[in-house]
Enzyme design. Structure first.
Site, PDB file in Angstrom:
ATOM      1  N   ASP A  52      -0.283   5.192   0.981  1.00 30.70           N
ATOM      2  CA  ASP A  52      -0.557   6.199   2.007  1.00 30.70           C
ATOM      3  C   ASP A  52      -0.633   5.562   3.386  1.00 30.70           C
ATOM      4  O   ASP A  52      -1.462   4.694   3.640  1.00 30.70           O
ATOM      5  CB  ASP A  52      -1.856   6.944   1.690  1.00 30.70           C
ATOM      6  CG  ASP A  52      -1.727   7.814   0.450  1.00 30.70           C
ATOM      7  OD1 ASP A  52      -0.683   8.453   0.294  1.00 30.70           O
ATOM      8  OD2 ASP A  52      -2.673   7.839  -0.360  1.00 30.70           O
ATOM      9  N   ASP A  90       0.866  -1.176   0.000  1.00 31.03           N
ATOM     10  CA  ASP A  90       0.000   0.000   0.000  1.00 31.03           C
ATOM     11  C   ASP A  90       0.908   1.233   0.000  1.00 31.03           C
ATOM     12  O   ASP A  90       2.131   1.122   0.184  1.00 31.03           O
ATOM     13  CB  ASP A  90      -0.888  -0.034   1.247  1.00 31.03           C
ATOM     14  CG  ASP A  90      -1.692   1.231   1.431  1.00 31.03           C
ATOM     15  OD1 ASP A  90      -2.391   1.637   0.492  1.00 31.03           O
ATOM     16  OD2 ASP A  90      -1.594   1.834   2.515  1.00 31.03           O
TER      17      ASP A  90
END
Length: 262
Positions: free
Chosen positions: A13, A11
């Site tokens: 953020d 991922d």
């Protein structure tokens, strides 16, 4: 068929960098102000809004839940969708500008783990709801020239119809890698990300909590740590076992994969 750890799927953020509070949030607020809107997302409110993935989706949720009285200026915008698309475009520009100023560093241990994986021939991929421009800007602002090119697959933004917690983005990344879930470790920071990864069969799942997600439910994750860590800046296991390691390296991730898939 090769077995064992073949790829890491990250991922972005909150995972690669703690971008939400001091990156995306002020960029949203600046875009709102430029457009003459009285919307303002505080640190606390933004934490609540993060339950909705995707910036455009987040704005629609904000209006529905917090500003049902909002009236669109029809002289400036033909419809709400047009306003939201323009705001999101400007927010992305402002966020990229901030990244270019070096204001958002990679989290502890991220660059070390990326280097370790690259040196070992473990493939790198990204699966995120943020836009491709945001991913590129973050990696280009990092301390390693050409870091974006280390990632074989960047699955981002609207490349799939349903965003996290739907499994679509991880399924897309796996398809692009042409690998089974049993050959990959997913690295996330949020409850929505956990649900998305597990839905794609990525049961070997590491969570590195971020400032907005540390109190979320990570049930189903194999290992939860406060950070990836560095020599002298150790990681702490919040759920699961680091096996005596000071930080998360490929040895920890290989053991995690074996623990889940045998």
């Amino acid at each position: 068929m090769q077995t064992g750890l073949q790829a890491l799927i990250f991922d972005v953020d909150g995972t690669l960098a703690d971008t939400e509070r001091d990156g995306h949030r002020p960029a949203f607020n600046a875009a709102f102000a430029e457009a003459g809107l009285d919307w303002h997302w505080s640190v606390e409110l933004y934490g609540e809004l993060l339950a909705v993935t995707g910036g455009k989706e987040r704005m629609r949720h904000y209006l529905a839940q917090y500003r049902p009285d909002f009236e669109l200026d029809k002289q400036r915008y033909s419809d709400l969708d047009t306003l939201i698309v323009q705001l999101h475009k400007r927010k992305t520009e402002l966020y990229v500008e901030r990244l270019g100023q070096g204001g958002i560093p990679l989290r502890s241990g991220v660059l070390r783990l990326l280097r370790e994986a690259r040196d070992a021939g473990v493939r790198l991929a990204i699966a995120t709801t943020t836009t491709p421009a945001n991913v590129t800007a973050l990696l280009d602002s990092g301390p390693e020239p050409g870091l974006v090119n280390w990632f074989e697959v960047i699955a981002a933004g609207d490349v799939v119809r349903e965003k996290k917690p739907a499994p679509d983005i991880f399924e897309f990344a796996l398809a692009q890698l042409n690998l089974p879930a049993a050959a990959c470790v997913a690295i996330e920071d949020s409850e929505n990300g956990v649900r998305s990864a597990l839905g794609a069969g990525l049961d070997a799942l590491l969570v590195t909590t971020s400032s907005y997600t540390e109190s979320q439910d990570f049930g189903g994750a194999t290992l939860v740590v406060d950070q990836l860590g560095e020599p002298g800046d150790p990681a702490s296991a919040l759920m699961g076992d680091l096996g005596g390691a000071e930080y998360v390296g490929l040895d920890v991730l290989r053991r995690l994969l074996d623990q889940v898939f045998g």
